[in-house]
Every structure is written in structure tokens, then in C-alpha cells.
Design a protein around this motif. Structure first.
Motif, PDB file in Angstrom:
ATOM      1  N   SER A 254      13.470  -2.059   7.719  1.00  0.00           N
ATOM      2  CA  SER A 254      12.468  -3.278   7.925  1.00  0.00           C
ATOM      3  C   SER A 254      12.409  -3.985   9.092  1.00  0.00           C
ATOM      4  O   SER A 254      11.172  -4.239   9.593  1.00  0.00           O
ATOM      5  CB  SER A 254      12.873  -4.361   6.749  1.00  0.00           C
ATOM      6  OG  SER A 254      12.027  -5.474   6.807  1.00  0.00           O
ATOM      7  N   ASN A 257      10.823  -1.382  11.590  1.00  0.00           N
ATOM      8  CA  ASN A 257       9.378  -1.285  11.354  1.00  0.00           C
ATOM      9  C   ASN A 257       8.359  -2.521  11.956  1.00  0.00           C
ATOM     10  O   ASN A 257       7.580  -2.172  12.773  1.00  0.00           O
ATOM     11  CB  ASN A 257       9.075  -1.293   9.776  1.00  0.00           C
ATOM     12  CG  ASN A 257       7.605  -1.028   9.795  1.00  0.00           C
ATOM     13  OD1 ASN A 257       7.083   0.170   9.636  1.00  0.00           O
ATOM     14  ND2 ASN A 257       6.672  -2.133   9.221  1.00  0.00           N
ATOM     15  N   ASN A 258       9.234  -3.807  11.699  1.00  0.00           N
ATOM     16  CA  ASN A 258       8.411  -4.910  12.545  1.00  0.00           C
ATOM     17  C   ASN A 258       8.779  -4.696  13.915  1.00  0.00           C
ATOM     18  O   ASN A 258       7.779  -5.305  14.641  1.00  0.00           O
ATOM     19  CB  ASN A 258       9.199  -6.075  11.850  1.00  0.00           C
ATOM     20  CG  ASN A 258       8.929  -6.628  10.483  1.00  0.00           C
ATOM     21  OD1 ASN A 258       7.593  -6.153   9.872  1.00  0.00           O
ATOM     22  ND2 ASN A 258       9.698  -6.992   9.762  1.00  0.00           N
ATOM     23  N   GLU A 290       8.456   0.771  -0.360  1.00  0.00           N
ATOM     24  CA  GLU A 290       7.974  -0.229   0.785  1.00  0.00           C
ATOM     25  C   GLU A 290       8.030  -0.064   2.178  1.00  0.00           C
ATOM     26  O   GLU A 290       7.042  -0.089   2.859  1.00  0.00           O
ATOM     27  CB  GLU A 290       8.535  -1.732   0.331  1.00  0.00           C
ATOM     28  CG  GLU A 290       7.918  -2.834   1.200  1.00  0.00           C
ATOM     29  CD  GLU A 290       8.365  -4.077   0.859  1.00  0.00           C
ATOM     30  OE1 GLU A 290       7.920  -5.315   1.565  1.00  0.00           O
ATOM     31  OE2 GLU A 290       9.648  -4.132   0.056  1.00  0.00           O
ATOM     32  N   ALA A 294       5.077   0.858   4.793  1.00  0.00           N
ATOM     33  CA  ALA A 294       4.853  -0.152   5.914  1.00  0.00           C
ATOM     34  C   ALA A 294       4.658   0.906   7.139  1.00  0.00           C
ATOM     35  O   ALA A 294       3.893   0.666   7.908  1.00  0.00           O
ATOM     36  CB  ALA A 294       6.103  -1.068   6.034  1.00  0.00           C
ATOM     37  N   TYR A 319      -0.252   6.390   3.349  1.00  0.00           N
ATOM     38  CA  TYR A 319       0.194   4.982   3.087  1.00  0.00           C
ATOM     39  C   TYR A 319      -0.440   4.391   1.725  1.00  0.00           C
ATOM     40  O   TYR A 319       0.296   3.737   1.094  1.00  0.00           O
ATOM     41  CB  TYR A 319      -0.608   4.077   4.157  1.00  0.00           C
ATOM     42  CG  TYR A 319      -0.990   2.554   3.877  1.00  0.00           C
ATOM     43  CD1 TYR A 319       0.328   1.687   3.911  1.00  0.00           C
ATOM     44  CD2 TYR A 319      -1.873   2.063   3.208  1.00  0.00           C
ATOM     45  CE1 TYR A 319       0.108   0.438   3.536  1.00  0.00           C
ATOM     46  CE2 TYR A 319      -2.302   0.744   3.033  1.00  0.00           C
ATOM     47  CZ  TYR A 319      -1.231  -0.073   2.868  1.00  0.00           C
ATOM     48  OH  TYR A 319      -1.418  -1.399   2.574  1.00  0.00           O
ATOM     49  N   ASN A 323       1.916   2.925  -1.151  1.00  0.00           N
ATOM     50  CA  ASN A 323       1.471   1.514  -1.660  1.00  0.00           C
ATOM     51  C   ASN A 323       1.301   1.706  -3.144  1.00  0.00           C
ATOM     52  O   ASN A 323       1.509   0.597  -3.925  1.00  0.00           O
ATOM     53  CB  ASN A 323       0.490   1.046  -0.847  1.00  0.00           C
ATOM     54  CG  ASN A 323       0.356  -0.345  -1.124  1.00  0.00           C
ATOM     55  OD1 ASN A 323       1.199  -1.166  -0.710  1.00  0.00           O
ATOM     56  ND2 ASN A 323      -1.094  -0.882  -1.446  1.00  0.00           N
TER      57      ASN A 323
END
Length: 447
Positions: A254, A257-258, A290, A294, A319, A323
Motif C-alpha cells: 500500500s 503504491n502511494n 486491492e 491499485a 485493473y 477491481n
């Protein structure tokens, strides 16, 4: 070169953490196999499941969580004390939550809800606030993943209320951080920053370095939206270091990715692509749908910016695939069914509890009536016995009176006979004795 050195240090820290984790797992698994104490076995099983959960080893997490549930059920049958029952039920509720989080990370929201509602049911039926608070918080995460933000906010607030009532700062921090992520999704940036700041203060106060790292990552996401890129990167780097030290695959994926999103915003596409690909690798290992969605979404944005439309289409399809594996009409239908099933089970349980209360009251009334009946019967028997006693005494008294009367009559008759004899004897005596005038004449003559 400097960057390579940093990654080398991080790799060393990860390997060191992994070695320490393996030693701890060996120790805990030995306790599970050898200890004679049920509480130690249950506690160790819970810890093993939690360790595997942090490292996103899903099969092991689920296996140990289910083993914990089976052990707890067996222990409750053997030891029926209230304290042991509460201990076992608390661990069972935690196990259901652990399994639910695994399915959440896999993007299987219906199964996640099924497990979390099972945990919530245990907590609510047995008034275990710790389990209730955890279940509410995790349910909020599921609904947030499905973009049902109103429902997510509802459960997040419930979680915070329960945990504040308990006064547990560690879990309060988790609920506050979760609320911040919901406000982040709702694009309420200032509210999100306020909640993340509050969460960090509590995490630091309670020594939760993982929580601090997660909140730093969340703050960085807000700063990215505000285009405060240097500050965002600093927060991401701080969070990433801790996540790697802990070996938290979900957290690493997470945060990375950010971080890649910021690099993309800054036009550092090559570095961003490299990090997105790393996210895909980590997320695939962790079974984190998830994270996969992402990362492919980020790659799609980079490809479109670089006008590589063929690659953008390929990444966009991936994606959509990932998703849709999480958010689709079928899953939405199943999550609604899970919610309805829980509500039905809850109402059925409440109705059963209410009926049991009524049955208990009816049984108590029946016992009361029985006691009254037996009391009245006993009282009547006592009265009857007393009456018989009085009657018997009366009869005996009457009999005695009759005997006394007879004896009196006999005595009176005997007395009469005696008196008659005395009178007769006196009469004879008087007839034999000379009369007074005769005696007087004789006396006079003698003179």
C-alpha cells in the motif's frame, strides 16, 4: 548509489526480522504441541495466526485461526467455568476476525463479511466489547473497500464508541485512523489530516510503531492531493522503512503504491513503474486484490501520460479485472445477503433469548405456584393434624369425664351405704340405750 545502500539496509532489516519471526513461530508452535495448559495453547495459537496475518501468509493464517476455534470449542466442553468460557469465546471472536481480514485483503468481501459477522455475533451474544469493537472496525474496512462509505462510517463510529467506553488507547487509535481513511475517500482532506494526527499521537503513546507508520502513509496520501510532494515523500519513506522492518506485506504494498503515485505526479515515470511492478509482485504473493488493482491503475495512468496507449489498454484491462473481482454486482448482492443473514440471525437469537427469558419466568412462576400449593397443602395437613389432636384430646377428656362420673356415682353409692349403715347402727344403739328420763328417775331415786 545512496539509494542502493538504503535498499541494502532495508533488505538486511527484513531478513533479520524474518529470522526473528521464524524463531518466535517455532517457540509458539512448540507450546501448542507440548503444553498441558489449555489457556497457553489457545493464546499461542492466536499469536501464530496473528504473525502469519501480518506477513500475509493467508493459508497459514486461516488454518491456525480455524484450529483456534476448534480448540476453544473443545476446551469449553471440558471446562465449563465462566472465566474459561469467556476466555475461549474472546479468542474465537478474534479468530473469525483474522479470517475475515484475510478475505478482505483477497477482495472476497462476501466471505469477509460472513466471518466478521460471525465474530460480531459471538461478541454481542456474550457482551465481549473487545470482540465487538474489532468486528465493527473490520466491517467498516470491508464496506470502505466496496465504496459503501455511509455504511463504512457507521461501523467505524460504532467501533470508536465501543473502544472509548473500554478506554483502550491502542484500539481507539485504530478506529480514529480508520475514520481518517474514510474521510480521505470522501475527499474531506482537513478532517482526514486531523484524524490521522490524533491517531499518530495515540499510536506513539501506546508504542505502536506499525500504527504510526500506517498513519504517516495516510498523511502522505493527503499531502499528495494537496501537491505537497516533498512532505508526502518524507512521510512515505518513514512509513515504508517501518513496514519493511516488520515484514508487513500489505503495508509495504500500500505504501509503495502511494509512493509510486507521487513519483508519477512528479514525472519520474521510470521509478514509478519500477515501484508499481514491485507492488504487483508483493500483492500477488500476499493475495492482495486491492493492491493489484491499485498498481495496475497507476501503471495505466503512467502509460496514458506517456502516450503508450497499447500498454495503457493492457494495464487498464488488468485493473478492471482485479477491481471487478472485488467490486461487482454479484459480490454486492452477496454482501447484502451476508448483512441480511446477520440481521436475521441476530433477530432470531434475540427472539430465542426473549423466549428463554419467558420460559424461565414461566418456570419460575410454576415453581412459585408449586411452592404455594405445597405450602397450602402442608398448612392444611398441619391444621387437620392439629384438629385431630384436639378431637382426640376432647374424646379422651370426655372418656375421662365419663369414668370420673361413674367413679363419683360409685363413691356416692358407697358413701350412702356407709351412711345408711352408720344411721342404722346408731338407731340400734339408741334403741338399746335407756332413755334420758329413765336415767334421771333412777338418779332421783338413788338420791
Amino acid at each position: 548509489m545512496k539509494k542502493n545502500g538504503i535498499y541494502t539496509i532495508l533488505l538486511f532489516l527484513c531478513l533479520h526480522a524474518a529470522a526473528a519471526r521464524d524463531r518466535r513461530l517455532d517457540s509458539l508452535e512448540k507450546v501448542i504441541r507440548t503444553t498441558a495448559h489449555d489457556t497457553d495453547r489457545l493464546w499461542s495459537c492466536s499469536k501464530v495466526s496473528a504473525i502469519f496475518s501480518v506477513h500475509a501468509e493467508n493459508d497459514s493464517t486461516i488454518w491456525y485461526a480455524n484450529k483456534l476455534i476448534s480448540l476453544a470449542e473443545a476446551v469449553m466442553q471440558k471446562d465449563t467455568s465462566r472465566s474459561m468460557r469467556l476466555f475461549c469465546l474472546t479468542r474465537m471472536g478474534g479468530a473469525h476476525n483474522s479470517i475475515g481480514l484475510v478475505y478482505l485483503n483477497m477482495g472476497n468481501y462476501p466471505l469477509a463479511l460472513k466471518e466478521l459477522f460471525a465474530g460480531l455475533g459471538i461478541g454481542e451474544q456474550n457482551h465481549i466489547n473487545r470482540v465487538i469493537g474489532d468486528s465493527y472496525n473490520n466491517l467498516s474496512l470491508v464496506y470502505k473497500g466496496e465504496n459503501q462509505l455511509e455504511q463504512a462510517l457507521h461501523y467505524a463510529i460504532l467501533s470508536l464508541q465501543v473502544r472509548e467506553k473500554m478506554g483502550d488507547k491502542k484500539t481507539i487509535a485504530s478506529s480514529i485512523n480508520n475514520l481518517g481513511t474514510i474521510y480521505l475517500k470522501e475527499e474531506k482532506w482537513d478532517m482526514a489530516l486531523d484524524y490521522f494526527g490524533r491517531a499518530i499521537r495515540l499510536y506513539k503513546e501506546t508504542g505502536n510503531v506499525r500504527g504510526v507508520a500506517g498513519s504517516h502513509s495516510n498523511i502522505a496520501s493527503v499531502l499528495r492531493v494537496k501537491k505537497e510532494y516533498p512532505a508526502a515523500l518524507a512521510h512515505f519513506d518513514s512509513a515504508l522503512k517501518v513496514m519493511k522492518e516488520l515484514g508487513d506485506k500489505i503495508g509495504i504494498g500500500s505504501t509503495l503504491n502511494n509512493h509510486a503515485n507521487v513519483l508519477s505526479d512528479l514525472g519520474k515515470y521510470k521509478e514509478a513503474i519500477s515501484e508499481y511492478e514491485e507492488v504487483i509482485r508483493i500483492s500477488e504473493e500476499a493475495g492482495n486484490a486491492e493492491g493489484m488493482a491499485a498498481a495496475y491503475g497507476g501503471l495505466t495512468d503512467v502509460d496514458e501520460t506517456r502516450k503508450d496507449y497499447k500498454q495503457a489498454l493492457a494495464h487498464y484491462k488488468l485493473y478492471v479485472t482485479w477491481n471487478d473481482s472485488m467490486v461487482n454486482s454479484e459480490n454486492t448482492k452477496k454482501t447484502v445477503q451476508a448483512q441480511m443473514q446477520y440481521e436475521f440471525n441476530k433477530k432470531e437469537s434475540e427472539a430465542k433469548t426473549e423466549q428463554e427469558k419467558k420460559d424461565a419466568l414461566a418456570a419460575a412462576d410454576a415453581r412459585k405456584q408449586k411452592i404455594i400449593l405445597w405450602s397450602v397443602a402442608g398448612g392444611l395437613l398441619l391444621v387437620l393434624g392439629f384438629a385431630l389432636f384436639i378431637y382426640r384430646s376432647y374424646r379422651e377428656k370426655q372418656k375421662a369425664n365419663v369414668e370420673i362420673s361413674l367413679q363419683k356415682q360409685v363413691i356416692e353409692e358407697k358413701q350412702k351405704e356407709i351412711l345408711d349403715s352408720i344411721y342404722y347402727a346408731r338407731k340400734i344403739q339408741r334403741s338399746l340405750m335407756p332413755r334420758d328420763n329413765y336415767i334421771q328417775r333412777k338418779l332421783n331415786r338413788s338420791a
